[in-house]
Design an enzyme around this catalytic site. Structure first.
Site, mmCIF file in Angstrom:
data_model
loop_
_atom_site.group_PDB
_atom_site.id
_atom_site.type_symbol
_atom_site.label_atom_id
_atom_site.label_comp_id
_atom_site.label_asym_id
_atom_site.label_seq_id
_atom_site.Cartn_x
_atom_site.Cartn_y
_atom_site.Cartn_z
ATOM 1 N N GLU A 194 6.082 58.195 -67.351
ATOM 2 C CA GLU A 194 6.932 57.284 -68.129
ATOM 3 C C GLU A 194 8.393 57.731 -68.099
ATOM 4 O O GLU A 194 9.306 56.925 -67.976
ATOM 5 C CB GLU A 194 6.445 57.212 -69.576
ATOM 6 C CG GLU A 194 5.170 56.401 -69.740
ATOM 7 C CD GLU A 194 4.643 56.486 -71.167
ATOM 8 O OE1 GLU A 194 4.689 55.475 -71.858
ATOM 9 O OE2 GLU A 194 4.204 57.573 -71.584
ATOM 10 N N LYS A 223 -4.794 59.894 -79.191
ATOM 11 C CA LYS A 223 -3.927 59.555 -78.058
ATOM 12 C C LYS A 223 -3.699 60.703 -77.078
ATOM 13 O O LYS A 223 -3.607 61.860 -77.455
ATOM 14 C CB LYS A 223 -2.553 59.084 -78.562
ATOM 15 C CG LYS A 223 -2.540 57.750 -79.244
ATOM 16 C CD LYS A 223 -2.972 56.598 -78.349
ATOM 17 C CE LYS A 223 -2.016 56.329 -77.204
ATOM 18 N NZ LYS A 223 -0.699 55.849 -77.686
ATOM 19 N N SER A 239 -0.011 62.227 -79.776
ATOM 20 C CA SER A 239 0.738 61.446 -80.751
ATOM 21 C C SER A 239 0.781 62.209 -82.061
ATOM 22 O O SER A 239 -0.167 62.913 -82.417
ATOM 23 C CB SER A 239 0.053 60.093 -80.943
ATOM 24 O OG SER A 239 0.355 59.567 -82.208
ATOM 25 N N THR A 292 -2.384 41.856 -55.639
ATOM 26 C CA THR A 292 -1.115 41.124 -55.499
ATOM 27 C C THR A 292 -0.956 40.401 -56.832
ATOM 28 O O THR A 292 -1.953 39.969 -57.431
ATOM 29 C CB THR A 292 -1.122 40.107 -54.339
ATOM 30 O OG1 THR A 292 -2.134 39.138 -54.572
ATOM 31 C CG2 THR A 292 -1.373 40.773 -52.989
ATOM 32 N N HIS A 293 0.255 40.294 -57.289
ATOM 33 C CA HIS A 293 0.522 39.730 -58.630
ATOM 34 C C HIS A 293 -0.250 40.486 -59.717
ATOM 35 O O HIS A 293 -0.577 39.915 -60.752
ATOM 36 C CB HIS A 293 0.170 38.237 -58.700
ATOM 37 C CG HIS A 293 0.690 37.446 -57.552
ATOM 38 N ND1 HIS A 293 1.878 36.758 -57.591
ATOM 39 C CD2 HIS A 293 0.192 37.250 -56.298
ATOM 40 C CE1 HIS A 293 2.091 36.158 -56.424
ATOM 41 N NE2 HIS A 293 1.081 36.450 -55.622
#
Ligand code: ARG
Length: 464
Positions: free
Chosen positions: A293, A286, A280, A158-159
């Site tokens: 996304e 990467k 990348s 949570t949070h």
């Protein structure tokens, strides 16, 4: 040579300005509806014959002509003309070219206004049926994965702070619940889309003895619209579809956000295979989760389409207004985007490499069984608020001394509450925590398995 004459030529002394012609035309995007428009015209011709407005020879000629035009379009033999504004006028002119003057009879008792509304409804109905299948596949995959991951322990947040241990299967079933509500939303939406507006003509109905129910049957609609003014102008069904799409994408974006977090090194709960990632151009190390996304990003586009349609309809007086021509591009974009996003999400979910050890180690952090500790005290007669405070003090002590719960000796724990016994040690384990959350809707592995089986059963019932 095709004669590019506008149907309203009789009323006009001057031909349309080129700039205006281009501005008002929709053929560049509504040509996509040719298949549906032809289907609607064929049904209309059959009806006109049955009610005696066309001879059977005429209707046969029209129907065969339309079928040939459809083939011509599929074989890229038809050229669309801006001068003929939209798909309806382009097809009509092509029909007249193909079969001669009889083709001029197809527009008896109808208008482009009821035609376009019928076309979009047919189009959306088809798209919805494709989307329904994709949603079903996604649900099946989620349920299957939830069953196989019903024992896998991970931290629940949570949070975005580690809160309590949960099972990964439970987390996946939370995703499934979201999608199952989207599923029922689209089924509801389909009911309101599958209603026939044809017969409303321009706005007031028509003077011919048409048979709307017959067209309804021929085109597989569930019902016919009740009010011609509403039928030609209403686009709330399109707004409803885009609203369903927005909620679905909102859900997918939440799931994608979690996948993105989980692939990042600080979490490291899952890995995506190379064939679903990109690299990348500058940083050799990467491996990026572009699919989730992009789904997250495309959500904004769908919200944009929803807002577009809402604003488009706002304050429009009855009945049809040209504004409505603007509904098509956002709608087409929405159906394509939704299908693509679900397909790609399914790919991801089917090819996840799960790292249960990493999930487990993370769940051990941040005193995730502190609530179980407090519940243990409550079961021994301590009021919950006092129990909360006692455990809070133990946690504070642990943080100060860099000790997890299992690194604090029982004797030491008894300084916080003297009646603590050995049983607490089991209570504080991750397994103890998840296994005792054992009721409908909770995270215990056995509950996850039965929830998954129930989900399977409901889905099967829904599919009939
Ligand atoms: N292209 C128009 C649309 O998409 C079809 C209806 C045109 N009707 C009219 N009265 N101009 O809405």
């Amino acid at each position: 040579m095709i004669r590019l004459k506008k149907p309203w030529i009789g009323r006009f002394k001057k031909s349309t300005d080129k700039l205006v012609e281009k501005f008002t035309a929709s053929i560049n995007f509504d040509c996509r509806l040719y298949y549906h428009d032809i289907k609607v015209s064929i049904a209309h011709a059959k009806m006109l014959e049955i009610v005696g407005l066309l001879t059977s020879k005429e209707s046969k000629l029209i129907i065969n002509g339309l079928k040939e035009i459809e083939k011509d379009i599929n074989n890229e033999k038809i050229k669309w003309f801006i001068k003929l504004e939209d798909v309806h006028m382009n097809l009509e002119v092509n029909l007249i070219k193909k079969i001669g003057n009889i083709g001029k009879k197809i527009h008896t008792g109808r208008s482009r206004n009821d035609q376009i509304s019928t076309d979009i409804r047919l189009y959306l109905r088809e798209e919805i049926d494709k989307i329904k299948l994709k949603i079903t596949t996604l649900r099946k995959r989620l349920i299957k994965l939830a069953i196989s991951e019903s024992d896998t322990i991970m931290p629940g947040f949570t949070h975005l702070q580690i809160a309590q241990p949960v099972t990964f299967g439970h987390h996946l079933l939370a995703w499934h619940e979201m999608i199952s509500r989207d599923h029922s939303r689209i089924l509801e939406c389909r009911k309101r889309i599958n209603i026939l507006p044809l017969g409303s003509a321009a706005l007031a109905g028509t003077t011919y003895p048409i048979n709307r129910n017959l067209i309804k049957e021929l085109l597989g609609f569930d019902n016919i619209t009740e009010n011609s003014l509403d039928a030609v102008s209403d686009r709330d069904f399109a707004i409803e579809f885009t609203s369903f799409s927005s909620i679905l994408l909102m859900h997918l974006s939440r799931m994608c956000e979690e996948l993105i977090l989980w692939t990042s090194l600080p979490f490291d709960f899952i890995e995506l295979p190379d064939f679903l990632c990109t690299g990348s151009s500058i940083m050799p190390q990467k491996k990026n989760p572009d699919i989730p996304e992009l789904i997250r990003g495309k959500t904004g586009r769908i919200y944009g389409n929803l807002l577009n349609l809402l604003v488009l309809m706002k304050s429009q007086p009855l009945a049809y207004n040209k504004d409505n021509q603007e509904d098509k591009e956002p709608l087409f974009d929405t159906t394509e985007t939704v299908k693509n996003c679900i397909d790609n999400f399914i790919k991801i979910i089917t090819n996840l490499k799960i790292k249960p050890k990493k999930m487990y180690l993370s769940a051990l952090c941040n005193y995730s069984t502190a609530t179980d500790f407090a519940d243990y005290l409550v079961k021994r007669g301590v009021p919950f608020r006092d129990a909360h405070s006692i455990v809070g003090k133990v946690v504070y002590y642990g943080i100060k001394n860099k000790k997890n719960f299992n690194e604090i000796y029982l004797d030491n724990l008894r300084n916080f509450y003297n009646k603590i016994d050995e049983e607490l040690l089991e209570v504080l384990t991750l397994e103890g925590s998840i296994n005792t959350r054992n009721h409908i809707g909770a995270t215990a592995p056995s509950q996850v398995r039965s929830a998954a089986l129930r989900a399977k059963k409901y889905l099967k019932k829904l599919l009939g």
